[in-house]
Design an enzyme around this catalytic site. Structure first.
Site, mmCIF file in Angstrom:
data_model
loop_
_atom_site.group_PDB
_atom_site.id
_atom_site.type_symbol
_atom_site.label_atom_id
_atom_site.label_comp_id
_atom_site.label_asym_id
_atom_site.label_seq_id
_atom_site.Cartn_x
_atom_site.Cartn_y
_atom_site.Cartn_z
ATOM 1 N N TRP A 104 101.636 22.537 29.780
ATOM 2 C CA TRP A 104 102.811 21.971 29.499
ATOM 3 C C TRP A 104 103.046 20.902 30.344
ATOM 4 O O TRP A 104 103.344 21.123 31.557
ATOM 5 C CB TRP A 104 104.110 22.694 29.290
ATOM 6 C CG TRP A 104 104.164 23.626 28.256
ATOM 7 C CD1 TRP A 104 104.111 25.095 28.162
ATOM 8 C CD2 TRP A 104 104.174 23.354 26.979
ATOM 9 N NE1 TRP A 104 104.365 25.587 27.024
ATOM 10 C CE2 TRP A 104 104.266 24.466 26.204
ATOM 11 C CE3 TRP A 104 104.035 22.218 26.193
ATOM 12 C CZ2 TRP A 104 104.352 24.455 24.734
ATOM 13 C CZ3 TRP A 104 104.292 21.890 24.800
ATOM 14 C CH2 TRP A 104 104.307 23.567 24.180
ATOM 15 N N GLU A 148 105.676 33.080 23.461
ATOM 16 C CA GLU A 148 106.670 33.844 22.691
ATOM 17 C C GLU A 148 106.104 34.846 21.696
ATOM 18 O O GLU A 148 106.684 35.836 21.145
ATOM 19 C CB GLU A 148 107.648 33.089 21.939
ATOM 20 C CG GLU A 148 108.661 32.444 23.017
ATOM 21 C CD GLU A 148 108.204 31.156 23.425
ATOM 22 O OE1 GLU A 148 107.093 30.635 23.447
ATOM 23 O OE2 GLU A 148 109.202 30.265 23.920
ATOM 24 N N LYS A 177 101.216 18.299 25.969
ATOM 25 C CA LYS A 177 100.205 19.227 26.157
ATOM 26 C C LYS A 177 99.104 18.583 26.826
ATOM 27 O O LYS A 177 98.409 18.116 26.078
ATOM 28 C CB LYS A 177 100.020 20.246 24.969
ATOM 29 C CG LYS A 177 99.469 21.574 25.237
ATOM 30 C CD LYS A 177 100.553 22.536 24.946
ATOM 31 C CE LYS A 177 100.276 23.860 25.623
ATOM 32 N NZ LYS A 177 99.707 24.800 24.350
HETATM 33 P P1 AMP Z 1 102.445 27.952 24.784
HETATM 34 O O1 AMP Z 1 103.632 28.762 24.655
HETATM 35 O O2 AMP Z 1 102.418 27.401 26.165
HETATM 36 O O3 AMP Z 1 101.370 29.110 24.691
HETATM 37 O O4 AMP Z 1 102.197 26.906 24.024
HETATM 38 C C1 AMP Z 1 102.597 27.233 22.417
HETATM 39 C C2 AMP Z 1 102.337 25.703 21.775
HETATM 40 O O5 AMP Z 1 101.061 25.379 21.763
HETATM 41 C C3 AMP Z 1 102.668 26.112 19.980
HETATM 42 O O6 AMP Z 1 103.884 26.271 19.792
HETATM 43 C C4 AMP Z 1 101.827 24.855 19.381
HETATM 44 O O7 AMP Z 1 102.666 23.840 19.625
HETATM 45 C C5 AMP Z 1 100.570 24.888 20.748
HETATM 46 N N1 AMP Z 1 99.390 25.488 19.893
HETATM 47 C C6 AMP Z 1 99.101 26.423 20.266
HETATM 48 N N2 AMP Z 1 97.752 26.820 19.582
HETATM 49 C C7 AMP Z 1 97.717 25.695 18.961
HETATM 50 C C8 AMP Z 1 96.451 25.229 18.317
HETATM 51 N N3 AMP Z 1 95.476 26.073 17.787
HETATM 52 N N4 AMP Z 1 96.517 24.068 17.557
HETATM 53 C C9 AMP Z 1 97.622 23.305 17.814
HETATM 54 N N5 AMP Z 1 98.848 23.556 18.448
HETATM 55 C C10 AMP Z 1 98.667 24.743 19.277
#
Ligand code: AMP
Length: 547
Positions: free
Chosen positions: A450, A331, A445
């Protein structure tokens, strides 16, 4: 009074035209299913991109049409990024590793008119054939010599189509707010939701990403994006890197193969790479075991999941490679924060510096962020207070495709106050470094992918001996997180772990099969009767998967 500056539109075709003029001889190297080592220049790439734009028109695709891709990171996918968006169509990248039903849902929901499919994905598309009634043509991303036998109709060969088209094309001019690409994200509830990027959001994101204190990008660098091009546009790198004339190296379907990654890094002098922590774990283990080195690799960007401290330490200590952690979401295009030391704390060293690198980094100009308590009151930036992380900015999603865009309305990611709640819980320290402490969402994750806890639970409760089931993500040394399934068996039944595991293996894709099952007499519930996942996580706080 209005400023008197030209109102030129920020378009993706502008990146392409700039790069073609300024960096014609820069190289793009790819591994593909039909060629283990493909090399050509930006000039070749953009010539083919114009031919591809003509192919799209010949296939009957017009302005605003959605063009689906099911492909890995390679040069043909890059050509699609530019030909589709440059023509005013929407490049809809789809994760081939999703459940087949989800893929069919996504293709139908987006009304994809044409699908561009990697050779390796063809068997999957054949299985889905009957569900894809709206797709008019399927183009296999290969040459005539590698075209597979297929039961599908209206199937074309990428290279044959290209060869039949002229290499001249006039990129159209249109509003920068036009949609350019889309990517579906799977949340906790309901179907996947479509995030729709615009030309403007993509270009602004690229400018910000290229800054030295952000992901950094330059024509003197060689970048290997390992993060898939179907996941948030490979974190925008195919735009940012082309804008700065960077040499690109694409590992194709071999992105989890450390031998290929190492060969590409050393042969092509890769200076920078980007991927999820699981990739780094696999690469580090391979380097440690083989004794091989990666002298050209100055830095790796890690995101998608929290980067374990050991990865930061091993890269820096053993390979002299800096680890830059970044945080973002589908997003948020995805860049929200990135780690870089500030001039005012450049003297930090040792453990204190590593501590800081384990945080998710500082906000990037363009994305405002704040943390709030349960009453939506802003919390201090003191590194202690933690709350829901909210963001807003020109490359943050304002609504999902086909759903309400009214802030606060059901299905809209933006709340009434105009900020998007990320679903992450974080602290922000006085220097502006953000740290994710928890996730309000329940999805698991695994290696950056996901895994829906609900899907696992739904599969488990269909077993006649299961009364209730809850899946939670627990730390896993290789995959960062893996599912642990907690089950309440029906009374007076003799359910065994093996029996349930075999049952789930037949019901779920491999990635979703839990790594372990724990039986309990009860599962904690919240006041509203929902499973208390927080309580379960607390209960299994120190749980470790056995080897
Ligand atoms: P996505 O939309 O699949 O890219 O997932 C996004 C989610 O991944 C975020 O809301 C976080 O919960 C997690 N996320 C992304 N980058 C990080 C990071 N560097 N450290 C911890 N969680 C992360």
């Amino acid at each position: 009074m209005q400023g008197l500056m030209m109102n030129s539109q920020l378009l993706i075709s502008g990146i392409l035209q700039f790069a073609e003029r300024n960096y014609p001889n820069q190289e793009i190297v790819s591994v593909t299913a039909d060629n283990p080592y493909h090399r050509y220049t930006y000039k070749d790439c953009f010539k083919r991109t114009r031919q591809l734009a003509n192919v799209l028109a010949t296939l009957g695709a017009t302005f605003g049409d959605r063009i689906g891709t099911l492909a890995w990171n390679d040069y043909r996918h890059l050509e699609l990024y530019y030909a589709v968006s440059g023509s005013g169509m929407i490049c809809h990248t789809i994760n081939p590793k999703l459940y087949p039903e989800q893929i069919a849902y996504i293709i139908n929901h987006a009304h994809d008119k044409v699908l561009f499919v990697d050779l390796l994905v063809m068997p999957l598309i054949e299985k889905l054939q009957e569900h894809l009634s709206q797709v008019e043509s399927i183009v296999v991303m290969t040459d005539q010599a590698h075209m597979p036998q297929t039961s599908l109709t209206n199937v074309f060969c990428y290279e044959t189509l290209l060869a039949g088209e002229p290499d001249t094309f006039s990129w159209p001019d249109f509003s920068e707010n036009t949609a350019s690409s889309m990517c579906y994200t799977s949340g906790t509830t309901g179907h996947p939701k479509g995030v729709l990027y615009s030309h403007r959001s993509t270009l602004l994101h690229s400018f910000a990403s290229a800054l030295p204190d952000c992901l950094g990008s330059s024509s003197t660098e060689v970048c290997m994006p390992i993060v898939p091009m179907f996941h948030v546009n490979a974190w925008g790198l195919p735009y940012t890197n082309v804008m700065t004339g960077t040499k690109l190296v694409f590992p194709g379907p071999k992105m989890i193969d450390p031998t290929v990654l190492h060969t590409l890094i050393t042969k092509e002098n890769v200076t920078c790479s980007a991927g999820v922590p699981t990739i780094w774990m696999v690469l580090l283990d391979y380097l440690d075991k083989s004794g091989l080195k990666v002298p050209s690799l100055n830095r790796v960007i890690s995101g998608g999941a929290a980067c374990p401290r050991s990865i930061v330490e091993r890269f820096e200590r053993d390979y002299d490679t800096a680890l830059v952690q970044a945080w973002g979401m589908t997003e948020t295009s995805p860049l929200g924060t990135a780690f870089h030391i500030k001039g005012t704390n450049r003297d930090l060293e040792g453990e204190a510096l590593t501590d800081l690198k384990c945080k998710q980094g500082r906000g990037v100009f363009g994305v405002e962020m704040k943390i709030v308590d349960e009453n939506n009151q802003e919390l201090p930036w003191d590194g202690e207070a933690f709350g829901a992380l909210k963001v807003r900015g020109p490359w943050v999603c304002s609504g999902y495709y086909g759903m309400s865009h009214t802030p606060g309305a059901e299905g809209c990611p933006v709340e009434e106050d105009g900020w998007m709640n990320t679903g992450d819980v974080a602290t922000i320290d006085a220097e502006g470094y953000m740290q994710i402490t928890d996730r309000t969402k329940d999805v698991i994750k695994s290696g950056g992918e996901w895994v829906s806890s609900i899907d696992i639970e739904n599969a488990a409760v269909t077993h006649p001996k299961v009364a209730e089931a809850a899946a939670i993500g627990r730390y896993h040394p290789k995959w960062t997180e893996r599912p642990l399934l907690v089950v309440v068996p029906r009374p007076d039944t003799d359910l065994s772990k093996d029996e349930l595991m075999d049952y789930l293996k037949a019901k779920l894709p491999k990635v979703s099969v839990p790594d372990d099952i724990q039986f309990q007499e009860q599962i904690p519930h919240t006041a509203t009767g929902k499973i208390n996942k927080l309580g379960l996580r607390k209960q299994y706080e120190n749980y470790q998967f056995s080897e």
